[in-house]
Enzyme design. Sequence first.
Site, PDB file in Angstrom:
ATOM      1  CD  GLU A  19      24.306  32.755 -12.854  1.00  0.00           C
ATOM      2  OE1 GLU A  19      23.862  33.963 -13.224  1.00  0.00           O
ATOM      3  OE2 GLU A  19      23.377  31.979 -12.529  1.00  0.00           O
ATOM      4  CB  THR A  71      21.575  38.045  -8.209  1.00  0.00           C
ATOM      5  OG1 THR A  71      20.535  37.598  -9.131  1.00  0.00           O
ATOM      6  CG2 THR A  71      22.081  36.819  -7.396  1.00  0.00           C
TER       7      THR A  71
END
Length: 307
Positions: A126, A181
């Site tokens: 991530e 994000t």
Amino acid sequence: MVSKITVKAPSSTANLGPGFDVFGLAIDAFHDEVTLTKTKSGITIITDDSIPINSENNTAGLVVKNMKRKFKIKDGVEIKIKKGVPTGFGMGSSAASASAAAVAFDKLFRLKLDGNSLVEFAGLGEKASAGSVHYDNVAASVLGGFVIVKTNPLDVIRIEPPKNLRMCIAVPDIDVPKKKTKVSRGVIPKKIKFTDSVLNLSNASAIIAGFMKRDPELIGNSIKDVIVEPARQHMIPGFAKVKQNALKAGAFGVTISGAGPSVIAFSKSSANLKKISLSMSKGFVSKKIKCKIIICKPSKGAADKRK
Ligand code: HSE
């Protein structure tokens, strides 16, 4: 001896309202496929999708790089990625590739890692897209079902979702920032009101109770977030209308899916899911935005494609 393996990992929705960075739910809307093949040396990434192909910036590549280093694996690895989860829309796209890579690597080199270790390695992926490690999407994508992420030390609790839980997801056709994000994590307040944290805590607790009691209505009507959703909703044109419409059409609860911009409504199989979906797309149309609608259910976790 196995020299090649393909793992399929599901999309996921993170946060479920008040569970920022803690709750995740695997959903069967989309899947990514990652095939790992042993080679002589190095890491190569092959894909037809428009994603980075150097291992430092690719979520699956970063996972493989870290696992290779950690387990002192001398073989090279070719990573073939087939994206199914749309990138940048809050459906756990980076997590799906990272999770598939971690599970495939574990199987290819017979490491027999436990769930928490797989989630930990997948979480490292991530970093390539969000700029920081968060485990909610990867935990859901690796393990399937509903997950609660405890950190320090990492410990993921998995609960089997109710069979009749259904979600309607509206994916708006809008441009998303490149590091979406990271951008949407940047708008979250650094300080919050104590009363807001109490409200979110009560709703988060009720969501867990809803999953344990297999009660979609309790889950859905506890999906209320007074901290992160208000800070992010300006990034989704038409959000208030989409939410209002879906609630009017009978959804139990509506929120941003992960970091957005997809919007997710929670309901159950016997409800009028088409009506809810249509009302969501009308909400986006009010801002002249087209959207894709998906009706989906909870999914199992990342698995060998042959199984
Ligand atoms: N919990 C994360 C966030 C999920 O909301 O930033 C990102 O997919």
